[in-house]
Scaffold this motif. Sequence first.
Motif, PDB file in Angstrom:
ATOM      1  N   LEU A  71       0.826  -1.207   0.000  1.00 59.68           N
ATOM      2  CA  LEU A  71       0.000   0.000   0.000  1.00 59.68           C
ATOM      3  C   LEU A  71       0.859   1.256   0.000  1.00 59.68           C
ATOM      4  O   LEU A  71       0.526   2.250  -0.648  1.00 59.68           O
ATOM      5  CB  LEU A  71      -0.931  -0.009   1.213  1.00 59.68           C
ATOM      6  CG  LEU A  71      -2.067  -1.039   1.195  1.00 59.68           C
ATOM      7  CD1 LEU A  71      -2.843  -1.005   2.503  1.00 59.68           C
ATOM      8  CD2 LEU A  71      -3.011  -0.767   0.019  1.00 59.68           C
ATOM      9  N   GLY A  72       1.973   1.212   0.733  1.00 60.00           N
ATOM     10  CA  GLY A  72       2.862   2.361   0.757  1.00 60.00           C
ATOM     11  C   GLY A  72       3.465   2.648  -0.601  1.00 60.00           C
ATOM     12  O   GLY A  72       3.580   3.809  -1.019  1.00 60.00           O
ATOM     13  N   LYS A  73       3.865   1.593  -1.309  1.00 61.06           N
ATOM     14  CA  LYS A  73       4.419   1.795  -2.652  1.00 61.06           C
ATOM     15  C   LYS A  73       3.367   2.360  -3.608  1.00 61.06           C
ATOM     16  O   LYS A  73       3.655   3.254  -4.413  1.00 61.06           O
ATOM     17  CB  LYS A  73       4.960   0.471  -3.173  1.00 61.06           C
ATOM     18  CG  LYS A  73       6.225  -0.007  -2.489  1.00 61.06           C
ATOM     19  CD  LYS A  73       6.716  -1.302  -3.104  1.00 61.06           C
ATOM     20  CE  LYS A  73       8.014  -1.761  -2.440  1.00 61.06           C
ATOM     21  NZ  LYS A  73       8.516  -3.044  -3.001  1.00 61.06           N
ATOM     22  N   LEU A  74       2.141   1.831  -3.512  1.00 60.34           N
ATOM     23  CA  LEU A  74       1.078   2.339  -4.389  1.00 60.34           C
ATOM     24  C   LEU A  74       0.774   3.806  -4.084  1.00 60.34           C
ATOM     25  O   LEU A  74       0.614   4.621  -5.003  1.00 60.34           O
ATOM     26  CB  LEU A  74      -0.179   1.490  -4.213  1.00 60.34           C
ATOM     27  CG  LEU A  74      -0.102   0.048  -4.738  1.00 60.34           C
ATOM     28  CD1 LEU A  74      -1.377  -0.719  -4.385  1.00 60.34           C
ATOM     29  CD2 LEU A  74       0.123   0.028  -6.242  1.00 60.34           C
ATOM     30  N   ALA A  75       0.707   4.170  -2.788  1.00 57.14           N
ATOM     31  CA  ALA A  75       0.425   5.558  -2.418  1.00 57.14           C
ATOM     32  C   ALA A  75       1.553   6.476  -2.855  1.00 57.14           C
ATOM     33  O   ALA A  75       1.323   7.602  -3.328  1.00 57.14           O
ATOM     34  CB  ALA A  75       0.196   5.659  -0.914  1.00 57.14           C
ATOM     35  N   GLU A 129       5.590  18.066  -4.140  1.00 58.95           N
ATOM     36  CA  GLU A 129       5.382  17.786  -2.717  1.00 58.95           C
ATOM     37  C   GLU A 129       6.151  16.546  -2.288  1.00 58.95           C
ATOM     38  O   GLU A 129       6.755  16.504  -1.207  1.00 58.95           O
ATOM     39  CB  GLU A 129       3.886  17.599  -2.445  1.00 58.95           C
ATOM     40  CG  GLU A 129       3.541  17.316  -0.986  1.00 58.95           C
ATOM     41  CD  GLU A 129       3.846  18.479  -0.073  1.00 58.95           C
ATOM     42  OE1 GLU A 129       3.976  18.262   1.154  1.00 58.95           O
ATOM     43  OE2 GLU A 129       3.974  19.623  -0.579  1.00 58.95           O
ATOM     44  N   VAL A 130       6.180  15.527  -3.134  1.00 59.92           N
ATOM     45  CA  VAL A 130       6.928  14.307  -2.823  1.00 59.92           C
ATOM     46  C   VAL A 130       8.423  14.601  -2.764  1.00 59.92           C
ATOM     47  O   VAL A 130       9.135  14.123  -1.866  1.00 59.92           O
ATOM     48  CB  VAL A 130       6.625  13.216  -3.872  1.00 59.92           C
ATOM     49  CG1 VAL A 130       7.539  12.012  -3.682  1.00 59.92           C
ATOM     50  CG2 VAL A 130       5.173  12.796  -3.781  1.00 59.92           C
ATOM     51  N   ALA A 131       8.931  15.414  -3.703  1.00 59.22           N
ATOM     52  CA  ALA A 131      10.350  15.776  -3.690  1.00 59.22           C
ATOM     53  C   ALA A 131      10.704  16.561  -2.445  1.00 59.22           C
ATOM     54  O   ALA A 131      11.778  16.377  -1.848  1.00 59.22           O
ATOM     55  CB  ALA A 131      10.695  16.564  -4.949  1.00 59.22           C
ATOM     56  N   ARG A 132       9.803  17.450  -2.010  1.00 61.53           N
ATOM     57  CA  ARG A 132      10.070  18.230  -0.796  1.00 61.53           C
ATOM     58  C   ARG A 132      10.107  17.333   0.446  1.00 61.53           C
ATOM     59  O   ARG A 132      10.974  17.492   1.306  1.00 61.53           O
ATOM     60  CB  ARG A 132       8.993  19.305  -0.638  1.00 61.53           C
ATOM     61  CG  ARG A 132       9.254  20.285   0.505  1.00 61.53           C
ATOM     62  CD  ARG A 132       8.084  21.229   0.682  1.00 61.53           C
ATOM     63  NE  ARG A 132       6.876  20.500   1.057  1.00 61.53           N
ATOM     64  CZ  ARG A 132       6.628  20.076   2.311  1.00 61.53           C
ATOM     65  NH1 ARG A 132       7.506  20.287   3.277  1.00 61.53           N
ATOM     66  NH2 ARG A 132       5.508  19.433   2.565  1.00 61.53           N
ATOM     67  N   LYS A 165       3.652  10.646  -6.533  1.00 59.54           N
ATOM     68  CA  LYS A 165       4.681  11.107  -7.458  1.00 59.54           C
ATOM     69  C   LYS A 165       4.072  11.555  -8.783  1.00 59.54           C
ATOM     70  O   LYS A 165       4.609  12.440  -9.456  1.00 59.54           O
ATOM     71  CB  LYS A 165       5.704   9.996  -7.710  1.00 59.54           C
ATOM     72  CG  LYS A 165       6.638   9.738  -6.528  1.00 59.54           C
ATOM     73  CD  LYS A 165       7.687   8.718  -6.858  1.00 59.54           C
ATOM     74  CE  LYS A 165       8.696   9.285  -7.831  1.00 59.54           C
ATOM     75  NZ  LYS A 165       9.827   8.370  -8.063  1.00 59.54           N
ATOM     76  N   ILE A 166       2.951  10.948  -9.148  1.00 59.11           N
ATOM     77  CA  ILE A 166       2.289  11.334 -10.405  1.00 59.11           C
ATOM     78  C   ILE A 166       1.463  12.600 -10.213  1.00 59.11           C
ATOM     79  O   ILE A 166       1.511  13.539 -11.035  1.00 59.11           O
ATOM     80  CB  ILE A 166       1.404  10.179 -10.909  1.00 59.11           C
ATOM     81  CG1 ILE A 166       2.288   8.969 -11.259  1.00 59.11           C
ATOM     82  CG2 ILE A 166       0.587  10.603 -12.120  1.00 59.11           C
ATOM     83  CD1 ILE A 166       1.495   7.738 -11.621  1.00 59.11           C
ATOM     84  N   LEU A 167       0.706  12.670  -9.106  1.00 56.94           N
ATOM     85  CA  LEU A 167      -0.197  13.795  -8.898  1.00 56.94           C
ATOM     86  C   LEU A 167       0.502  15.007  -8.293  1.00 56.94           C
ATOM     87  O   LEU A 167       0.232  16.137  -8.679  1.00 56.94           O
ATOM     88  CB  LEU A 167      -1.361  13.359  -7.995  1.00 56.94           C
ATOM     89  CG  LEU A 167      -2.238  12.224  -8.535  1.00 56.94           C
ATOM     90  CD1 LEU A 167      -3.326  11.866  -7.533  1.00 56.94           C
ATOM     91  CD2 LEU A 167      -2.866  12.624  -9.871  1.00 56.94           C
ATOM     92  N   GLU A 168       1.397  14.785  -7.320  1.00 59.75           N
ATOM     93  CA  GLU A 168       2.070  15.892  -6.625  1.00 59.75           C
ATOM     94  C   GLU A 168       3.570  15.637  -6.573  1.00 59.75           C
ATOM     95  O   GLU A 168       4.135  15.339  -5.517  1.00 59.75           O
ATOM     96  CB  GLU A 168       1.510  16.044  -5.209  1.00 59.75           C
ATOM     97  CG  GLU A 168       0.010  16.343  -5.170  1.00 59.75           C
ATOM     98  CD  GLU A 168      -0.506  16.410  -3.756  1.00 59.75           C
ATOM     99  OE1 GLU A 168       0.291  16.111  -2.827  1.00 59.75           O
ATOM    100  OE2 GLU A 168      -1.678  16.756  -3.559  1.00 59.75           O
TER     101      GLU A 168
END
Length: 598
Positions: free
Chosen positions: A530-534, A545-548, A539-542
């Motif tokens: 679930l963590g990998k899917l989230a 924010e993920v990079a930050r 990474k696709i949508l935001e």
Amino acid sequence: MTQLELLEACSLPVLAEANTTPPSGHPPGRTNSQMSIIATSSSSVFCFPPKTKEYMDSLVPPTADGFERIASVQQEREEELRRKARELKRQSLKSQGQHERNGSSSSDGRNERTQAARVIQRTFRGHRARREMNGFGLDAGTRWMTAIREAQFREVNRPKSKDDTDMSNMGAGSPEGRQHSMAREKWKKASMVARRANHDDDSSDSSSQSSDEEASPEDRAAAKAQRHKANSTRRSEAKMMGIQYFLEMVDLKHRYGSNLRTYHEEWKRSPTKENFFYWLDYGEGRNIELESCPRDRLDRERVRYLSREERQYYLVEVDNEGRLRWAKNGKRIDTTVEYKDSIHGVVPSDDPTPAFNPVVESGQPRGSVDTTSSDSSLESIREADRAAKYATPGFDDSGSFKKVSHLSASTIFNRLLRKSVKKNTWIFVADTSFRLYVGIKNSGAFQHSSFLQGSRISAAGLIKIKNGRLRSLSPLSGHYRPPAANFRAFVRNLKDGGVDTSHVAISKSYAVLVGLEAYLRTRHKGKEMLGKLAHGKDKILEPEEVARREEDARDKSKSAEKERKVLEREQAEREAEGTRVKMMQKLRISSSRLENDA
């Protein structure tokens, strides 16, 4: 000594070795070269006074016959001295024998006592050597090494205030040097604690060695290699004590780990910069008392850690009938209420051997109350202490339908462990060589961690034995929580060791433990998926924010930066090597052909 011999003894360098004509009247037998050395040395090196020089020149060495006569005289004198020494020794032995035959009764008694003392000393030395070979004793060197390591461990883990730490690092010079010194000290402490937790008892296994005595050298070597391989496998699969109980091992007083963990959580919430144990006993937290664990119980519950020699009182052996006996006296084990624990291991209830009862700082022994208190009040205090172990208040206080929300793997395991805190519960521990130790559990005083001082184990749990025959086994241990695989390996080793397992009943807790492990593995895999899917979705949508978040979570220390550079370089080298191998495969070129061409 002649003049030539004097010159040779002084090791004077040859200044000249010319073939000069020897002076008239020089002794026969001397060569021109020797005479030139004498002449050169006497004229160029030695500066004798005139009278001394005249005397030295007047000395004439003896002839060859004279040398032979002197040598014969010396040899006769040496033989005479040897003959006299032999005669004196013969007379001494003769007089001693006559004295023993005609001596008085007092001398006979003295000789008998001397002979008896020699027999006693020889017997004791043999007994001590046999005990050391069987692992029941320590030689002087091992005692000293054990004492030194224990002193080093206690000194490193001695509670220190921040001022004492700063004073000890004053000699480091600059602030950066003091910082490095403090870091080295912390790493030294961490490495010493890790070595203690990862320690293996390497005392000899007498049973395996004795079985190889009648075998051939090849068979003994093969059996030794097989034992070494089995020990290496077991040590790789050994179980260390739970990280939450490391506080108990590091604490010089060995207070119960669960109680220390309660105050450790309070220490983490406080703004103090003091060491935990210094904060707890001498610093800002010395007056703090938590409701879940009062100070009285914290100081009263101290776990006994056995030394290597004390451990042998609890060692178990297997006899020819497959029954378990105490290694200390050969008696069969019986896990009933007719036995108690003492400073010399498990003994009968009517045995006068005192129980282990250390003294705390207040001067009262652990678990003691006022002299006016009755035995019933003392027992009620101990009962309350046992009831507080492995408590699950969230689950117990919830209603019938709300209990499901508080149900977890730790709750189920603690519920199982609650049964092990009853009075007269017998526990076992198997070290990394599968040596078995058995004792009576005293919750908060004698636990699984007591046997090996918190070092790693192969298996641990509860045990029941009747007249030496194994009756029941359970894999429950709060300190170690070994997996079901370790318990299965332990049972298999008991069978291989000749233990009669025909009447053994495996506790239901084993089935519960297997189910919990399967549940935890499935839950962990589900959470990871679930963590990998989230993460992929974010990474696709935001992506920004993920990079930050990744940048914020990144370790920015110098050591982490160096580690990242090394890993990146190794990854680049692996990718380059993979590209080269793929290219060679496409061109159908082998590495050996490239080497031959080179």
